[in-house]
Motif scaffolding. Sequence first.
Motif, mmCIF file in Angstrom:
data_model
loop_
_atom_site.group_PDB
_atom_site.id
_atom_site.type_symbol
_atom_site.label_atom_id
_atom_site.label_comp_id
_atom_site.label_asym_id
_atom_site.label_seq_id
_atom_site.Cartn_x
_atom_site.Cartn_y
_atom_site.Cartn_z
ATOM 1 N N ARG A 1 -38.448 52.719 59.218
ATOM 2 C CA ARG A 1 -39.738 53.459 59.252
ATOM 3 C C ARG A 1 -39.935 54.213 58.410
ATOM 4 O O ARG A 1 -41.209 54.508 57.693
ATOM 5 N N ARG B 1 -40.967 52.724 54.986
ATOM 6 C CA ARG B 1 -42.265 52.359 55.121
ATOM 7 C C ARG B 1 -43.086 53.625 54.556
ATOM 8 O O ARG B 1 -44.115 53.418 53.723
ATOM 9 N N LYS C 1 -51.716 50.776 53.802
ATOM 10 C CA LYS C 1 -51.908 50.780 55.498
ATOM 11 C C LYS C 1 -51.228 49.613 55.905
ATOM 12 O O LYS C 1 -50.621 49.693 57.138
ATOM 13 N N LEU C 2 -51.052 48.414 55.675
ATOM 14 C CA LEU C 2 -50.472 47.484 56.228
ATOM 15 C C LEU C 2 -48.834 47.672 56.281
ATOM 16 O O LEU C 2 -48.473 47.252 57.175
ATOM 17 N N TRP D 1 -47.465 50.425 56.423
ATOM 18 C CA TRP D 1 -47.256 51.406 57.344
ATOM 19 C C TRP D 1 -47.281 50.874 58.843
ATOM 20 O O TRP D 1 -46.629 51.503 59.829
ATOM 21 N N GLU D 2 -48.064 50.079 58.882
ATOM 22 C CA GLU D 2 -48.539 49.370 60.238
ATOM 23 C C GLU D 2 -47.184 48.327 60.614
ATOM 24 O O GLU D 2 -47.237 47.698 61.543
ATOM 25 N N GLY D 3 -46.363 48.205 59.646
ATOM 26 C CA GLY D 3 -45.060 47.153 59.872
ATOM 27 C C GLY D 3 -45.254 45.835 59.443
ATOM 28 O O GLY D 3 -44.271 45.095 59.550
ATOM 29 N N ARG D 4 -45.902 45.491 58.425
ATOM 30 C CA ARG D 4 -46.210 44.261 57.527
ATOM 31 C C ARG D 4 -44.771 44.383 56.515
ATOM 32 O O ARG D 4 -45.140 44.533 55.155
ATOM 33 N N THR E 1 -43.679 41.640 61.148
ATOM 34 C CA THR E 1 -43.847 42.547 62.277
ATOM 35 C C THR E 1 -42.612 43.662 62.141
ATOM 36 O O THR E 1 -41.534 43.147 61.829
ATOM 37 N N ASP E 2 -42.623 44.809 62.836
ATOM 38 C CA ASP E 2 -41.706 45.822 62.860
ATOM 39 C C ASP E 2 -40.552 45.447 63.640
ATOM 40 O O ASP E 2 -40.495 44.682 64.802
#
Length: 345
Positions: free
Chosen positions: A53, A56, A102-103, A105-108, A339-340
């Motif tokens: 994380r 990221r 953005k993507l 940071w969101e887990g891609r 995904t995360d």
Amino acid sequence: MQSALLDVATDVLLAAPNAATDALAWLVVLTFLVGAGMEWAARTGRLDAGYVRTARGVVAGAWAMFALFWLVLFPHFAFAQKSYVEGILAIVAVPACLYVAKLLWEGRDSLFVLSRAVAGMGLVYLPFETIPSVSLFGTAYPAPKAALIRTVTVQTGVLIRLLGYDPELVRGPELGYLNAFQFTTAGGHTLLFEIVLACTGLGSIAIFVGLIGAVRAPLGRKLRGLAIAVPVIWSLNLVRTTFIGVTFGNQYLQVFVDEVLFLFGSSDPYMVSFFLSDRVISQVLAVVALVGVTYLVVRELPELLTVIEDVLYLVTNEEYDLHGSLDLPEESARGPMRTDGSDSE
């Protein structure tokens, strides 16, 4: 006073890449490298898994700085260089980089591959752009940029002469190297075609070196991918510089003169052949050539499809499975999950 401030602001906006933009570029690349190293250490157990994380966040920050970099360079490409292709690509890159941030940071997490590729591209390109000539122990060494430009100049000159033309090799006004071809028109007008860093194909080579270095695949297949990409790009680039030099030097594309001058904001009719051969024909064909080279390299390294699928997702907001739809070798390592918390690299 206002006029003076306006002149200074204009000069800053239209300035070529300089020490400030070079420093920003190195900062972006180093931030990508730090984030990539942190992600690798977390994935392999050398750091706690929670650092993914953090990685990221670091890499997302690098993408945000990358957006700023392209925003700063946009006026130079669009207005100083009058390159509509590069100008459009630069301004489109700003929201694209922010969207990637953005993507990610969101887990891609598949975007870590593209991020490593950008870092690799920078490590290849920036030394040529930023490292000056040095003198060690009484011996002068040319800058990598000068050596590369000189090589391309010599090889371009050989091709131009093979076609039956014999321009004089002179020092270019922009760089001061022996890197310019001087042509004389039938009316006695002198034209200079100068080889600069953008004429060497280094940018395209850096793209493929970065992409190939970023994926996780056997070294042998990576080397085969490089053996395809680098010679093809180098050869096509020499064809490009020869085409531009001959076309511009002999004024072979003097068509739609008024319209072209208006489009590129110029009043010099002798530049029409240059604008059409370089800024239009060559740059459009370069995009086509990059697509073709990508296909050839992907046949050796299907792992690159992870990056291409991510780029298509950025453009269309739809997921793609190119490996299942293209006629490619069976051996392929799927990139990291999107995904995360999952990782199949």
